[in-house]
Design a protein around this motif. Structure first.
Motif, PDB file in Angstrom:
ATOM      1  N   PHE A 276       0.840  -1.197   0.000  1.00  0.00           N
ATOM      2  CA  PHE A 276       0.000   0.000   0.000  1.00  0.00           C
ATOM      3  C   PHE A 276       0.872   1.243   0.000  1.00  0.00           C
ATOM      4  O   PHE A 276       1.839   1.329   0.765  1.00  0.00           O
ATOM      5  CB  PHE A 276      -0.825   0.087   1.288  1.00  0.00           C
ATOM      6  CG  PHE A 276      -2.038  -0.782   1.325  1.00  0.00           C
ATOM      7  CD1 PHE A 276      -2.925  -0.850   0.268  1.00  0.00           C
ATOM      8  CD2 PHE A 276      -2.328  -1.515   2.481  1.00  0.00           C
ATOM      9  CE1 PHE A 276      -4.068  -1.625   0.344  1.00  0.00           C
ATOM     10  CE2 PHE A 276      -3.458  -2.298   2.556  1.00  0.00           C
ATOM     11  CZ  PHE A 276      -4.336  -2.354   1.491  1.00  0.00           C
TER      12      PHE A 276
ATOM     13  N   CYS B 132     -13.405  -2.219   4.918  1.00  0.00           N
ATOM     14  CA  CYS B 132     -12.607  -3.256   5.575  1.00  0.00           C
ATOM     15  C   CYS B 132     -13.493  -4.103   6.472  1.00  0.00           C
ATOM     16  O   CYS B 132     -13.444  -5.328   6.461  1.00  0.00           O
ATOM     17  CB  CYS B 132     -11.483  -2.607   6.377  1.00  0.00           C
ATOM     18  SG  CYS B 132     -10.518  -3.809   7.309  1.00  0.00           S
TER      19      CYS B 132
ATOM     20  N   ARG C 166      -8.360  -0.524   9.699  1.00  0.00           N
ATOM     21  CA  ARG C 166      -8.012   0.768   9.119  1.00  0.00           C
ATOM     22  C   ARG C 166      -8.536   1.788  10.111  1.00  0.00           C
ATOM     23  O   ARG C 166      -9.600   1.600  10.697  1.00  0.00           O
ATOM     24  CB  ARG C 166      -8.682   1.005   7.766  1.00  0.00           C
ATOM     25  CG  ARG C 166      -7.939   0.440   6.569  1.00  0.00           C
ATOM     26  CD  ARG C 166      -7.030   1.478   5.922  1.00  0.00           C
ATOM     27  NE  ARG C 166      -6.217   0.919   4.840  1.00  0.00           N
ATOM     28  CZ  ARG C 166      -5.120   1.509   4.364  1.00  0.00           C
ATOM     29  NH1 ARG C 166      -4.698   2.661   4.866  1.00  0.00           N
ATOM     30  NH2 ARG C 166      -4.420   0.955   3.408  1.00  0.00           N
TER      31      ARG C 166
ATOM     32  N   MET D 223      -4.155  -7.419   4.528  1.00  0.00           N
ATOM     33  CA  MET D 223      -4.071  -6.886   3.154  1.00  0.00           C
ATOM     34  C   MET D 223      -5.021  -7.682   2.253  1.00  0.00           C
ATOM     35  O   MET D 223      -4.740  -7.938   1.084  1.00  0.00           O
ATOM     36  CB  MET D 223      -2.645  -6.864   2.600  1.00  0.00           C
ATOM     37  CG  MET D 223      -2.497  -5.789   1.512  1.00  0.00           C
ATOM     38  SD  MET D 223      -0.842  -5.586   0.818  1.00  0.00           S
ATOM     39  CE  MET D 223      -0.035  -4.576   2.030  1.00  0.00           C
ATOM     40  N   CYS D 224      -6.158  -8.026   2.875  1.00  0.00           N
ATOM     41  CA  CYS D 224      -7.197  -8.782   2.144  1.00  0.00           C
ATOM     42  C   CYS D 224      -6.591  -9.959   1.375  1.00  0.00           C
ATOM     43  O   CYS D 224      -6.718 -10.065   0.143  1.00  0.00           O
ATOM     44  CB  CYS D 224      -8.016  -7.873   1.236  1.00  0.00           C
ATOM     45  SG  CYS D 224      -9.126  -6.789   2.153  1.00  0.00           S
TER      46      CYS D 224
ATOM     47  N   ALA E 215     -10.121  -4.340  -0.058  1.00  0.00           N
ATOM     48  CA  ALA E 215     -11.396  -3.635   0.063  1.00  0.00           C
ATOM     49  C   ALA E 215     -11.201  -2.142   0.330  1.00  0.00           C
ATOM     50  O   ALA E 215     -11.888  -1.297  -0.252  1.00  0.00           O
ATOM     51  CB  ALA E 215     -12.229  -4.270   1.169  1.00  0.00           C
ATOM     52  N   CYS E 216     -10.257  -1.795   1.203  1.00  0.00           N
ATOM     53  CA  CYS E 216     -10.079  -0.385   1.572  1.00  0.00           C
ATOM     54  C   CYS E 216      -9.629   0.442   0.372  1.00  0.00           C
ATOM     55  O   CYS E 216     -10.166   1.511   0.107  1.00  0.00           O
ATOM     56  CB  CYS E 216      -9.074  -0.261   2.721  1.00  0.00           C
ATOM     57  SG  CYS E 216      -7.491  -1.048   2.388  1.00  0.00           S
TER      58      CYS E 216
HETATM   59  S1  SF4 Z   1      -6.174  -4.588   3.214  1.00  0.00           S
HETATM   60 FE1  SF4 Z   1      -8.144  -5.539   3.708  1.00  0.00          FE
HETATM   61  S2  SF4 Z   1      -7.841  -6.189   5.835  1.00  0.00           S
HETATM   62 FE2  SF4 Z   1      -6.226  -4.691   5.439  1.00  0.00          FE
HETATM   63  S3  SF4 Z   1      -7.076  -2.720   6.073  1.00  0.00           S
HETATM   64 FE3  SF4 Z   1      -7.514  -2.911   3.880  1.00  0.00          FE
HETATM   65  S4  SF4 Z   1      -9.546  -3.841   3.830  1.00  0.00           S
HETATM   66 FE4  SF4 Z   1      -8.797  -4.138   5.897  1.00  0.00          FE
END
Ligand code: SF4
Ligand code: SF4
Lengths: 853, 276
Positions: B22, B39, B69, B160-161, B172-173
Motif C-alpha cells: 500500500f 474493511c 483501518r 491486506m485482504c 477492500a479499503c
Molecule cells: S487490506 Fe483488507 S484487511 Fe487490510 S485494512 Fe484494507 S480492507 Fe482491511
C-alpha cells in the motif's frame, strides 16, 4: 469555486474528480461558514458569515464590471447585456432595497417595469404573479427560461444607461471590498485573492467551474444566490464551455430525477406546469401557459410535449375530441407545498399522507410542526427500510415527554410498509449532470420488502379493481388510465424497462421507439412520459445502461449512460464556439461549425440545430426554433441569450440583492429593506421567528451533513459500521465562544431558538471562528442534522430548531441559517422544557400573536 | 528475485509473485472513512462501540482488533504559506492508518503457533483458526498495530485482504477509497510513484511532504504499507524511527530465553508511552 457546498463530505465520490483536477494543477477555493473536509483539500479557504453570499458574489460582479474584466465578445454576443430595459425600471439602489412595482398588499411585485423595452404589454398582472408565487411557478423554468418575446432593443456599445450592462454595473457598485468585509466578514485581501483567481482563470484559454449545493438553495433568497453565481459565470464566459458551468450538487442519488419526473406538487414530467384551476381551464390555455406567442426557442413545441404526456397517462382514451383527457389532470388551487401541507395537517385539513423515502419527523424544518401535523391525520403510510422516526412519533417523539402528543389519544393510524433498497430493485438514477444511469438489481429484497414501482403499480391495480363498474365521474381518471405494464417473477414485479420505454416515448399505433423529442407530435400519434428524456430508449436500446469505460472512448465519454436532453453532456455548448462558429481557443475546443460539411460538430452533441449556420438570421415573424439566430446559443431562452438580468419569471426581482436571512444578528448594512420582501412566511403562533438583532438569540447557527451519515439518519444510524464513526449528536463551537459560554469539550450544551431546544455534545474547534461583521464579533455554530430518536445511536434533531420561512420562487425552506442561544449543560425535559422555551420567547419580546418581534 | 526485495522469497517461497503493498497518500485523503467501513464489511470485523472521542472527527481511536483501518484527524495551525497562497491559517490532516506489513516483522518472529505467517505476496497475516490468543505478538509490534479482541482473545489485524489479492482483486479499503489516497500495487512501483508525488508536492511549495516507511534501510527493513505524510510521524501517532523489536532475538533466545521477549515488550511499552 466551491461555495454553499461541503462537497468532500456530502459528495465524496464526486469529489474524487476535484482531487484529480487539483493534482493536474487546478486551484480550488472553498467559501463556507465553517472549515470542513472540503476546505481541508482546498488551496484557499474563505470563512464567510452564513446568509451573506449574495453580498460576496455581488462584490465579485462589481470587481469584474468596475475593471472591465468581463469576456466582452462572449458577453456582447451571448448574454442580454446589450438589451434595453423599460424606462420605468427602478433599482434597489434607488428604492432602498425594493425594485419598482412593489405591491405591499399583495406581497409581490408588478414586474411590468422590469421588462425588456417594448415587452411591457406581456408582463403578468399582480394577481398572476401572486398566483405564480403560491404555486412556486418558477420551478418550471428548470428546462427553459421564462417566456419573453423574441424582438429586443439592443445597444451594442453597452453605453445606454438603460441597457442591462449599465444597470448591472450600477446595481453592484456599492458591493465594494469594504462592504463585503462589513457584510460577510471577509477581509479585503482574501476577497481580492478570490476575485483574481476567478477572473484570471476565465476567458478564451481557461474556464472556471462553480459548484454549489443546498448551502445555497436553502435560503429565503436561495434562487438569487444561484443567480448571482450565474451572472459571474456569464460575465466571464464560463457557460456552455468545457471546464466551466455551474454544478448544482444534489442531496440524494436521484434528486435531479425527482424534479425531472417530479415528486413536486406543482410540476408534471419535463417541467410542464401542473394545471392551475383558474389559469389553465383548457388544454389550449395550459399549453399557452407554457409558451410565449412570439417565443424563440425549442419550447415552442410545448403542445406536442403536453399531448404526448396525456397519451402516456390515458392511452387510447385520450383523443383530440376530449382534449386528450386534459380534464382528468388534478388542478392546483394554491400552495400545496410540503410546509403548507404540514400546517394544514395541524389544522385538520388533511386526512391521509404517504411518506416514501422521506422522514419529516426529523428531516424537515420545524420538526415539532411536522410531528404535530402527522399526529392529526386519519392515516399515514410510511414506506421505508427501517422503522424511522416518522413511523414512531406517536410513541417515541419528543412531544410525548412534553405531553403535547399522548400515545393513547393520537388519532393517526400508521401503516409501516417495508421497502426495497436501491440494490434490490432495478431502475435509473439521474445525477447532477442530468445523466441517467441504469441500475441492475443485485439481489432480491428480503421478506415483504418491495420496490416503489411494485407498490404503486399494484396499488393502482387494486384501486382500479375496487372502482371497477363505478359510474361516478370522479372515478373516470383512474379507471381510464393506461395501466398495463408487463410483470415478472413470483411477486409480479413490473418491468422498469417498460416504464423507461414509455418515458422515452413511442409512435402509435406501431409502438416504434422515438429517438428524441423533436419527433413528438401534438395529434395524439406519439406517447411520451417525459419529453426531455426522449431518446433514452433510442433504437429500442436502454441507452442509460451503456457502460463503455472512459478509457475506451474520448474524454467526453458520450457512450457512458445517457444525459438529457439528447445525450448532451454540456448544455448550451454552442457557446463554446465564438459567434462565427470557431472554437474560442484550441485549448477549450468543444463544439464548432464545420464550414466544409455545413454542420455543427465537435466532441459533444451540439446544443443547436445541426445545419443552422452561424450567419443565419431569422426572417421577420419567425417563431419556434426558426426564430433563433445562428449565434443565439441559449436555445431554451425566449431570446436565445444568457440572462444576466431576468426580466420575467422571478418573484423577488430581476437582479440578486443582498437581504439578510429572516433571522439575523444584524440590520441589513446595504438597504433599509431587511429581508427578501417577497419571502414566504407562515405567520402563525406555532411558527415564531427570532427577532432581528436579538440579544436573547445572539449567535448564528447553520446545519448540514457529515460524510458518515445520510440525511436524517434513517439509512446510517441504523447501521453499526456507520453509527460508530459518528456516534453522537454534537455541536461545533469556536474556542472563543466556548470560553464565552463556558462550554467544555465532550460536555453537553444546548441550543435554543423560539421553536425548540436541542442538546448536543461539545466539539471545540478552530474550524469555526468568530467573524468581524459591522465591527462586532459574530459567533457561528454548526450542528449536523442526522440525529433523531430511532436507530442505534440517537440524539436530538437539529431541524427542530428551524422555523418555516421559504424562498418565494421555489418554496424551499431557509434551513441553512438562523439565530440561537447556546448554553452549557443538558436541556430541561418534560413540561419544564415548554416553560423554558416560553421564557426565552418572553425575553425576546415575543408573545402569542406577535411572532416576528 | 533477491531476498532483500522479497521477504516471501526469504521465507522460503520459490519464485513468489511480486511483493504487494500500500502507498497511502495522505495529501489527498478526504477523511471519508470509506476504507474503515469497507474493511469491516469485507472482513466481517465487528463494530468498535459507539463512543464519541472528541479527537476531531476520529471516533475510532486508532488501530485495534476491531478496526484494521483507522483514520486519524489532526487539526493544527498551517505551516507558513506556500509561495502561491496556502489554504489559510488552519490545516486538517487526515491519514488512514493500517498494518505496515514490515519487511522484518517482529509479530511473525515471536508467534509460537505459526498463526502469523508471511504470504507469497510478502504480506503478514494472522490465521484465525490457528491463533491461540497467547498475545506475544502484541508487544512485539513496533507500531502498536496488532491487538487482541476482547471476549475472543485472539489477535487480529489487517490481512491486506489476503482472500482478495490472491484472486487478483484490490483490497477492500483501496477499492473503496474515492480519491486514491490508498493505492495498492507492486511495492517497487508504488515506491516510484510515491517519490514522484513527493517531488511534485515539493515543487508546488508543499515542502512538509515526506515519505514514511518507504526506506528498505530503516529499522524494520521498510514497510509493505508506507505513507506520504504532511508532518512529523509523531503528529499522526506514528513512531519516528520504528525498530524491529526482535532484531537481536536469535542471539537473545540463546542466552536469555524468554526474558528477551519481556524486554522487547518493555522497549515497546516505553516507546508507546512516549509517542501517544
Ligand atoms: S487490506 Fe483488507 S484487511 Fe487490510 S485494512 Fe484494507 S480492507 Fe482491511
Ligand atoms: S477511503 Fe480514502 S479518502 Fe476516505 S478516509 Fe480512507 S484513505 Fe481517506
Amino acid at each position: 469555486m466551491i461555495q454553499g457546498s461541503n462537497m468532500a463530505e456530502a459528495h465524496p465520490v464526486g469529489f474524487q474528480w476535484v482531487v484529480d483536477a487539483k493534482q493536474r494543477g487546478a486551484k480550488v477555493i472553498h467559501v463556507d461558514p465553517r472549515f470542513t473536509r472540503t476546505s481541508a483539500l482546498a488551496d484557499r479557504y474563505v470563512p464567510i458569515r452564513a446568509g451573506s453570499d449574495i453580498a460576496f458574489l455581488g462584490g465579485i460582479v462589481n470587481h469584474i464590471l468596475s475593471r472591465g474584466l468581463d469576456f466582452r465578445e462572449y458577453v456582447l454576443a451571448y448574454t442580454n447585456a446589450a438589451t434595453i430595459i423599460t424606462k420605468d425600471f427602478r433599482d434597489t439602489e434607488d428604492l432602498d432595497g425594493l425594485f419598482s412595482g412593489w405591491d405591499p398588499v399583495a406581497g409581490v411585485y408588478d414586474p411590468a417595469s422590469w421588462q425588456y423595452e417594448g415587452h411591457q404589454e406581456d408582463s403578468p398582472s399582480v394577481a398572476e404573479v401572486a398566483a405564480h408565487k403560491e404555486v412556486a411557478g418558477g420551478l418550471r423554468h428548470e428546462s427553459h427560461g421564462a417566456p419573453v418575446g423574441r424582438h429586443t432593443q439592443r445597444d451594442e456599445t453597452l453605453q445606454d444607461p438603460r441597457c442591462v450592462y449599465q444597470i448591472l454595473k450600477r446595481h453592484y457598485s456599492r458591493y465594494t471590498p469594504e462592504m463585503v468585509q462589513e457584510v460577510c466578514g471577509v477581509p479585503p485581501d482574501v476577497f481580492a485573492e478570490v476575485c483574481r483567481a476567478w477572473t484570471e482563470n476565465s476567458g478564451r484559454e481557461r474556464t472556471t467551474c462553480l459548484v454549489y449545493s443546498v448551502g445555497w438553495t436553502q435560503h429565503s433568497v436561495g434562487v438569487q444566490y444561484i443567480r448571482t453565481g450565474a451572472i459571474i459565470q456569464l460575465l466571464l464566459g464560463n457557460m456552455g464551455r468545457p471546464g466551466g458551468g455551474i454544478l448544482a450538487l444534489r442531496g440524494h442519488a436521484s434528486i435531479q430525477g425527482s424534479t425531472d419526473i417530479p415528486t413536486l406538487f406543482n410540476l408534471l414530467p419535463g417541467y410542464l406546469p401542473m394545471p392551475h384551476h383558474a389559469q389553465h381551464p383548457t388544454l389550449d390555455k395550459w399549453v399557452e401557459g407554457t409558451i410565449h406567442q412570439a417565443q424563440k426557442g425549442f419550447w415552442g413545441s410545448a403542445r406536442a410535449y403536453c399531448v404526448s404526456l396525456l397519451k402516456a397517462y390515458w392511452g387510447e382514451k385520450a383523443t383530440p375530441d376530449n382534449d386528450f383527457c386534459f380534464g382528468y389532470l388534478p388542478r392546483l388551487t394554491g400552495d400545496h407545498g410540503t410546509y403548507q401541507q404540514t400546517l394544514d395537517m395541524i389544522d385538520g385539513k388533511i386526512c391521509g399522507y404517504f411518506l416514501l423515502g422521506q422522514n419529516p419527523a426529523v428531516g424537515s424544518a420545524h420538526g415539532r410542526a411536522q410531528r404535530l401535523g402527522m399526529a392529526n391525520l386519519d392515516w399515514l403510510v410510511v414506506r421505508d427500510l427501517y422503522e424511522i422516526e416518522s413511523a414512531t412519533f406517536w410513541k417515541n417523539g419528543p412531544e410525548i415527554e412534553t405531553g403535547e402528543i399522548v400515545t393513547e389519544e393520537c388519532r393517526t393510524e400508521v401503516f409501516l410498509l417495508p421497502a426495497a433498497a436501491h440494490v434490490e430493485k432495478e431502475g435509473s438514477f439521474t445525477q447532477t449532470q442530468r445523466m441517467l444511469q441504469w441500475r441492475e438489481k443485485a439481489l432480491d429484497p428480503p421478506g415483504d420488502c418491495r420496490s416503489e414501482l411494485w407498490f404503486f403499480y399494484h396499488l393502482g391495480r387494486l384501486i382500479r379493481q375496487k372502482l371497477a363498474g363505478s359510474t361516478q365521474q370522479r372515478d373516470r381518471p383512474i379507471l381510464d388510465l393506461a395501466w398495463e405494464y408487463p410483470t415478472h417473477g413470483p411477486h409480479d414485479e413490473p418491468s422498469a424497462e417498460a416504464v423507461l420505454m414509455e418515458i422515452n416515448g413511442y409512435t402509435l399505433p406501431d409502438r416504434q421507439p422515438l429517438s428524441g423529442f423533436s419527433e413528438l407530435k401534438d395529434d395524439g400519434s406519439t406517447v411520451c412520459g417525459c419529453w426531455i428524456y426522449s431518446g433514452v430508449f433510442k433504437d429500442g436500446v436502454n441507452q442509460a445502461a451503456r457502460r463503455k469505460p472512459g478509457t475506451d472512448q474520448d474524454w467526453v465519454a458520450s457512450e457512458w449512460a445517457w444525459a438529457w436532453p439528447m445525450n448532451r453532456r454540456i448544455l448550451y455548448n454552442r457557446a463554446s464556439a465564438d459567434p462565427d462558429g470557431k472554437p474560442w481557443s484550441e485549448r477549450k475546443k468543444y463544439v464548432w461549425w464545420d464550414p466544409e460539411r455545413n454542420e455543427w460538430t465537435g466532441f459533444d452533441v451540439p446544443d443547436f440545430e445541426k445545419t443552422k449556420p452561424p450567419s443565419y438570421r431569422p426572417p421577420d415573424g419567425a417563431t419556434g426554433p426558426a426564430a433563433l439566430a445562428g449565434d443565439d446559443p441559449f436555445v431554451m431562452q425566449g431570446d436565445g441569450k444568457g440572462w444576466l438580468y431576468v426580466p420575467s419569471g422571478l418573484i423577488d426581482g430581476p437582479l440578486p440583492t443582498h437581504y439578510e436571512p429572516v433571522e439575523s444578528p444584524i440590520r441589513n448594512p446595504l438597504y433599509k429593506q431587511q429581508f427578501n420582501p417577497t419571502r414566504r412566511y407562515y405567520d402563525r403562533p406555532d411558527n415564531p421567528l427570532n427577532p432581528v438583532g436579538s440579544t436573547v438569540f445572539p449567535y448564528v447557527f447553520t446545519t448540514s451533513r457529515l460524510t458518515e451519515h445520510h440525511t436524517a439518519g434513517g439509512m446510517s444510524r441504523t447501521l453499526a459500521y456507520l453509527s460508530e464513526l459518528q456516534p453522537a449528536m454534537f455541536i461545533e463551537v469556536s474556542p472563543e465562544l466556548a470560553a464565552l459560554r463556558g462550554l467544555r469539550p465532550l460536555d453537553w450544551a444546548h441550543v435554543v431558538t423560539t421553536r425548540a431546544v436541542v442538546e448536543a455534545r461539545v466539539l471545540v474547534t478552530d474550524r469555526l471562528r468568530p467573524l468581524r461583521v459591522e465591527n462586532h464579533a459574530v459567533h457561528q455554530v454548526w450542528l449536523p442534522y442526522h440525529w433523531g430518536y430511532a436507530g442505534l445511536v440517537t440524539g436530538d434533531a437539529a431541524n427542530d430548531l428551524l422555523g418555516i420561512a421559504l424562498d418565494p420562487n421555489v418554496l424551499i425552506q431557509e434551513s441553512k441559517v438562523g439565530t440561537c442561544d447556546v448554553q452549557p449543560g443538558r436541556r430541561p425535559t418534560g413540561r419544564a422544557l415548554l416553560a423554558y422555551l416560553a421564557d426565552y420567547r418572553r425575553r425576546a419580546g415575543l408573545s402569542e400573536g406577535n411572532q416576528r418581534g | 528475485m533477491d531476498n532483500a526485495a522479497s521477504p516471501a522469497a526469504a521465507s522460503g517461497y520459490a519464485d513468489p509473485p511480486r511483493r504487494m503493498g500500500f502507498f497511502t497518500d495522505t495529501s489527498v485523503c478526504i477523511g471519508c472513512k470509506a476504507c474503515e467501513v469497507a474493511c469491516k464489511e469485507w472482513n466481517g470485523v465487528p463494530d468498535d462501540g459507539f463512543n464519541l472521542l472528541g479527537m476531531s472527527y476520529d471516533n475510532t481511536g486508532g488501530l485495534s482488533a476491531n478496526s484494521w483501518r483507522a483514520v486519524a484527524f489532526i487539526e493544527q495551525p498551517a505551516p507558513p504559506k506556500a509561495p502561491d497562497g496556502g489554504a489559510g491559517d488552519l490545516r486538517w490532516l487526515m491519514m488512514s492508518n493500517v498494518c505496515k506489513h514490515c519487511t522484518h516483522a517482529a509479530c511473525l518472529d515471536v508467534c509460537p503457533t505459526g498463526a502469523l505467517f508471511r504470504t507469497e505476496f510478502s504480506t503478514v497475516v494472522v490465521q484465525e483458526d490457528i491463533c491461540n490468543g497467547c498475545g506475544y505478538c502484541i508487544p512485539a509490534c513496533p507500531y502498536g498495530v496488532i491487538d487482541q479482541r476482547e471476549g475472543d482473545g485472539r489477535a487480529w489485524k489487517c490481512t491486506m485482504c489476503y482472500d482478495r489479492i490472491g484472486d487478483g482483486l484490490t483490497p477492500a479499503c483501496a477499492k473503496a477509497c474515492p480519491t486514491q489516497s490508498i493505492q495498492y500495487g507492486p511495492l517497487d512501483e508504488l515506491r516510484g510513484r510515491a517519490e514522484q508525488r513527493q517531488a511534485k508536492l515539493h515543487e508546488a511549495g508543499e515542502t512538509s511532504a515526506r515519505l514514511y516507511g518507504n526506506d528498505p534501510g530503516d529499522g524494520v527493513g521498510g514497510d509493505g504499507a508506507f505513507f506520504l505524510l504532511l508532518d512529523e510521524p509523531e503528529v499522526y501517532g506514528l513512531p519516528p524511527d520504528p525498530v524491529v523489536t526482535t532484531r537481536d532475538l536469535p542471539k537473545m533466545w540463546r542466552t536469555a530465553g524468554l526474558a528477551a521477549l519481556t524486554m522487547a515488550a518493555a522497549v515497546v511499552a516505553a516507546f508507546v508511552g512516549r509517542s501517544r
